[in-house]
Motif scaffolding. Structure first.
Motif, mmCIF file in Angstrom:
data_model
loop_
_atom_site.group_PDB
_atom_site.id
_atom_site.type_symbol
_atom_site.label_atom_id
_atom_site.label_comp_id
_atom_site.label_asym_id
_atom_site.label_seq_id
_atom_site.Cartn_x
_atom_site.Cartn_y
_atom_site.Cartn_z
ATOM 1 N N PRO A 225 33.857 45.077 40.447
ATOM 2 C CA PRO A 225 34.657 45.141 41.668
ATOM 3 C C PRO A 225 35.598 46.336 41.585
ATOM 4 O O PRO A 225 35.765 46.949 40.521
ATOM 5 C CB PRO A 225 35.435 43.821 41.637
ATOM 6 N N PHE A 226 36.201 46.687 42.685
ATOM 7 C CA PHE A 226 37.217 47.729 42.652
ATOM 8 C C PHE A 226 38.455 47.184 41.962
ATOM 9 O O PHE A 226 38.953 46.116 42.314
ATOM 10 C CB PHE A 226 37.562 48.199 44.069
ATOM 11 N N ASP A 227 38.965 47.912 40.975
ATOM 12 C CA ASP A 227 40.119 47.433 40.221
ATOM 13 C C ASP A 227 41.307 47.117 41.123
ATOM 14 O O ASP A 227 42.038 46.156 40.901
ATOM 15 C CB ASP A 227 40.548 48.474 39.188
ATOM 16 N N GLU A 228 41.475 47.938 42.170
ATOM 17 C CA GLU A 228 42.643 47.734 43.023
ATOM 18 C C GLU A 228 42.537 46.477 43.870
ATOM 19 O O GLU A 228 43.531 45.996 44.417
ATOM 20 C CB GLU A 228 42.870 48.953 43.926
ATOM 21 N N ASP A 229 41.336 45.920 43.973
ATOM 22 C CA ASP A 229 41.149 44.691 44.741
ATOM 23 C C ASP A 229 41.341 43.439 43.907
ATOM 24 O O ASP A 229 41.325 42.329 44.434
ATOM 25 C CB ASP A 229 39.732 44.659 45.345
ATOM 26 N N MET A 230 41.502 43.590 42.594
ATOM 27 C CA MET A 230 41.536 42.444 41.708
ATOM 28 C C MET A 230 42.948 42.160 41.216
ATOM 29 O O MET A 230 43.712 43.078 40.908
ATOM 30 C CB MET A 230 40.623 42.692 40.498
ATOM 31 N N ALA A 231 43.280 40.868 41.146
ATOM 32 C CA ALA A 231 44.550 40.473 40.546
ATOM 33 C C ALA A 231 44.508 40.739 39.047
ATOM 34 O O ALA A 231 43.452 40.717 38.428
ATOM 35 C CB ALA A 231 44.810 38.991 40.813
ATOM 36 N N ASP A 232 45.669 41.001 38.464
ATOM 37 C CA ASP A 232 45.739 41.219 37.027
ATOM 38 C C ASP A 232 47.000 40.576 36.478
ATOM 39 O O ASP A 232 47.783 39.971 37.196
ATOM 40 C CB ASP A 232 45.675 42.719 36.685
#
Length: 236
Positions: free
Chosen positions: A178-185
């Motif tokens: 997935p796009f990193d910016e779309d994922m919670a961390d």
């Protein structure tokens, strides 16, 4: 150290029938690379160093910050501001001077990944973003390297062994990142410090089993839910 001192240090794992002296010799001759000296990397580094892994390399480009300390337990307050690889080196040398520590104070990228990973027997991915995970996975596939994978968030974790003796890899499970910016961390949702301790310890155990030739579950993803205390294994 004298031979008898070496035996005394590792006696409790040598006494395990499945390890023995031959297994300990394999551990002491092994070369392991840990990507990341953070939440997952910390317990991996702890237990591999304590077990006597011969060469332990750690690749990380971050500097230690105060908020790291709730989960990155090889580090301490005195090392805030220090490169994490240097802080990790201090920890390893204090717990086991027999281990050859190699600190790689760089960000892994397409230009250096193959050169670095090619030098080690087993690669451990303790990174915190998808672009790094897929780069490490793809490089291990290209080089034929075994990869121990883990991830954490909140109360949940995942664990798998990829590309071991022809087994499947990360892209067989999740073909595209997935796009990193779309994922919670962890920066946005947080993580309870004991969770990476659990998952990282499991990762270290897998590494030691791989080194000593013990069986590990392949083509399986272990899901860890510490809030409801459930462990599930999915075949892929």
């Amino acid at each position: 150290m004298k031979n008898e001192d070496t035996f005394a240090r590792y006696s409790r794992q040598i006494f395990i029938e499945e390890i023995g002296l031959e297994g300990q010799k394999k551990i002491m001759a092994s070369k392991v690379l840990v990507i990341g000296a953070g939440g997952l990397g910390s317990p991996v580094i702890q237990y591999l160093a304590a077990a006597g892994v011969g060469t332990l390399a750690v690749m990380d480009f971050d500097h230690l910050e105060l908020h790291n300390l709730n989960r990155q337990v090889i580090h301490n307050e005195n090392n805030i501001g220090m490169p994490k690889v240097k802080s990790a080196e201090i920890y390893v040398k204090n717990i086991n001077h027999q281990v050859e520590f190699i600190g790689i104070d760089q960000k892994i990228n397409a230009s250096n990944a193959e050169h670095v990973l090619s030098q080690y027997d087993v690669v451990v991915d303790g990174s915190d973003n998808f672009s790094t995970r897929y780069l490490v996975n793809d490089t291990c596939v290209k080089l034929g390297k075994t990869l121990v994978y883990g991830s954490i968030l909140g109360f949940s974790g995942q664990l798998a062994v990829f590309n071991h003796k022809g087994s499947k890899n990360l892209r067989d499970l999740f073909p595209e990142p997935p796009f990193d910016e779309d994922m919670a961390d962890c920066d946005s949702l947080g993580v309870l410090g004991a969770l990476p301790g659990i998952v990282g310890s499991m990762m270290a155990l897998q590494v030691l089993k791989i080194i000593t030739g013990l069986p590990v579950n392949l083509n399986q993803l272990t899901l860890i839910d510490t809030l409801d205390w459930r462990f599930q294994t999915l075949d892929f």
